[in-house]
Design an enzyme around this catalytic site. Structure first.
Site, mmCIF file in Angstrom:
data_model
loop_
_atom_site.group_PDB
_atom_site.id
_atom_site.type_symbol
_atom_site.label_atom_id
_atom_site.label_comp_id
_atom_site.label_asym_id
_atom_site.label_seq_id
_atom_site.Cartn_x
_atom_site.Cartn_y
_atom_site.Cartn_z
ATOM 1 N N GLU A 107 14.378 134.860 52.535
ATOM 2 C CA GLU A 107 14.812 134.590 51.125
ATOM 3 C C GLU A 107 13.783 134.649 49.943
ATOM 4 O OE1 GLU A 107 16.078 132.042 53.066
ATOM 5 O OE2 GLU A 107 17.811 131.437 53.519
ATOM 6 N N SER A 115 27.141 130.821 55.524
ATOM 7 C CA SER A 115 26.488 130.330 54.335
ATOM 8 C C SER A 115 27.436 128.677 54.200
ATOM 9 C CB SER A 115 26.007 130.364 53.011
ATOM 10 O OG SER A 115 25.553 131.697 52.851
ATOM 11 N N CYS A 161 19.061 135.636 48.688
ATOM 12 C CA CYS A 161 18.744 137.061 50.477
ATOM 13 C C CYS A 161 19.617 138.101 50.066
ATOM 14 C CB CYS A 161 19.077 136.505 51.970
ATOM 15 S SG CYS A 161 21.094 136.484 51.337
ATOM 16 N N HIS A 176 22.122 128.910 55.479
ATOM 17 C CA HIS A 176 22.397 130.225 55.933
ATOM 18 C C HIS A 176 21.856 131.224 57.162
ATOM 19 C CE1 HIS A 176 22.347 129.532 52.254
ATOM 20 N NE2 HIS A 176 22.030 129.514 51.255
ATOM 21 N N GLU A 224 19.202 141.781 55.803
ATOM 22 C CA GLU A 224 17.641 141.166 55.062
ATOM 23 C C GLU A 224 18.035 139.564 55.239
ATOM 24 O OE1 GLU A 224 14.002 142.212 55.296
ATOM 25 O OE2 GLU A 224 13.860 140.290 54.910
ATOM 26 N N SER A 234 23.522 133.627 49.557
ATOM 27 C CA SER A 234 23.048 132.005 49.602
ATOM 28 C C SER A 234 23.272 131.415 48.285
ATOM 29 C CB SER A 234 21.259 132.445 49.533
ATOM 30 O OG SER A 234 20.706 133.182 50.169
#
Lengths: 312, 312
Positions: free
Chosen positions: A7, A208, A72, A221, A4, A58
């Site tokens: 965020e 990132s 996230c 990201h 996923e 993140s």
């Protein structure tokens, strides 16, 4: 394996005694804050205004009087608030804003926005809003029910890009990809040659980046996997002035089928990027915590017939 | 209180001995099938081709050789398959199609599409597809990996409407609303005066309707609550021929901000309804079970600035 990318984001501003700074706090405390959310600090960069920590999920930014933390995956960012409060009495919290983007797969998350804000109720009095319709892209936002006066230069833009184009996917999905190739793809040297940059390529996929200059930051990201590709670009730069071209550049690079733009205290013309995505939603709200927030969704004008995606 | 209007849908076709019919099966069996999914039969109507059961969560239709079952809310429709199979050996199942629309709040659901099809793996060999992007409206579809030859008149249209207009919301959210007022609002007498109709107004809100004539059916389900308003119109009528005007009519009545159209073996022109919703997604797939399926999403071209929705 689904990851996923969408965020959660937290901003906390604290009242400090003269000469004090959050930047004086040593890393073990930030380790504890980050680990409460289920993430870890991987590396950091610093300048005279700002520390930027790259996380396993993140980023965390620390200024003298505020932090911005973005996580996230399946993290529980709201737990970071409770850890932060072990050191700061709630009376010293001048502003707290917690946001949660709608997830690709909310059923895989450990918490949801409603349970998150429930956990703040015993500590704070707050207000919650939804920007955007529930059936489409939307952004939940919680803020303290407390007056706050942001400085005139206190603005933020969050550019959230869904279903990336094939160029971006092939760059970010290449096994063993080098950060130097990615920086070139993102044209960072052209636009941000004098910025301090810290970036990381995750295995099997994911990228990132934290970048800082003075009090300014941006962070990128990328979750490039076919099943839910996503990239975010967040910054406190005035994206539509001097850095407008970078907004155009990053949208060209990622070429998303759909993107959201969430802006705090700095708003944009109707069609800022002159590309093939066009606006389908615009929500704006003046919050009583001193910020005005605009949420816009754009969708690519391309209805060519596609095949269905074979799952199994 | 949030209610999930988005539906799961199941169609099963069985091989029968000459003279046999699913319609000979008495209601206790259907009670058992429906109750396995977590719903109940409220009432029924019958003609010489078709029985239509109105459920506490949507509808069940039974023809001689097939059933169509649609359930919403937090039901576990896939459990109905296992109960159905107690009576019919799997070799007699000629076709099985299971669909699941993306939910408004998938984190509140008891199962998800992936766990649903996992539960079928021990019984059947099947294939699964996703129509539409994960971040937006989409429809999951599972079918048996088995050849099947639908008759030329075997088509279906599912019109799934999100965020209903104010007229529809005020009609359907009126306390103690009468079915007669709703039938008038939907102009059923004008278009379907010779149809057998069974409808029900739920408390506090919600409306379900089954309508049959010969082997033809349509069904309407409405969840009018502000937080996730939704209406569906599903039918085996050739919606774009003789009944095209009713497609236009129902979209005018519900005036959704966004709608999806899922069609089986009968496809539509690009802008079928001449209204202010325009296409953002078109996915088409020829399945090896004999059906060709098209998924289209349309969004209202209206980007007037809105306020955020206050949650708490």
């Amino acid at each position: 394996m689904f990851f996923e990318g969408s965020e959660k984001k937290l901003e906390i501003v604290v009242k400090l005694s003269a000469g004090d700074s959050l930047r004086n706090i040593k890393q073990p405390f930030w380790n504890e804050v980050v680990s409460a959310s289920g993430a870890q600090i991987l590396s950091s960069i610093h300048n005279s205004c700002l520390s930027a920590y790259l996380l396993s999920e993140s980023s965390l930014f620390v200024w003298d009087d505020r932090i911005v933390m973005i996580t996230c995956g399946e993290t529980k960012l709201i737990q970071a608030v409770h850890t932060f409060l072990k050191r700061f009495p709630k009376e010293d919290i001048l502003s707290l804003i917690f946001q949660r983007k709608n997830e690709y797969c909310s059923h895989l998350q450990k918490t949801n926005f409603f349970s998150d804000i429930e956990s703040l109720k015993s500590v704070f009095s707050g207000k919650s809003f939804r920007f955007g319709n529930t059936d489409g892209h939307h952004n939940f936002l919680y803020h303290l029910n407390k007056e706050f006066a942001p400085s005139p230069s206190d603005y933020t833009h969050e550019l959230l890009m869904y279903h990336l184009g094939s160029d971006a996917k092939s760059i970010f999905c290449q096994e063993g990809q080098q950060t130097s190739n990615i920086r070139e793809f993102l044209k960072l040297n052209k636009y941000f040659s004098d910025w301090k940059i810290d970036d990381f390529v995750f295995k099997p996929y994911g990228y990132s980046l934290n970048a800082i200059k003075g009090h300014q930051y941006f962070t990128i990201h990328v979750t490039p996997q076919e099943e839910g590709s996503y990239a975010s670009f967040e910054t406190n730069l005035p994206l539509w002035g001097e850095h407008k071209n970078y907004g155009v550049q990053i949208l060209q690079a990622f070429s998303p089928e759909s993107f959201d733009l969430v802006s705090f205290n700095d708003f944009i013309p109707e069609r800022p990027f002159q590309n093939s995505n066009y606006p389908v939603k615009c929500v704006k709200e003046k919050l009583n915590c001193g910020y005005e927030v605009q949420f816009r969704q754009f969708i690519k004008k391309d209805t060519a017939e596609e095949s269905a995606v074979l799952i199994s």
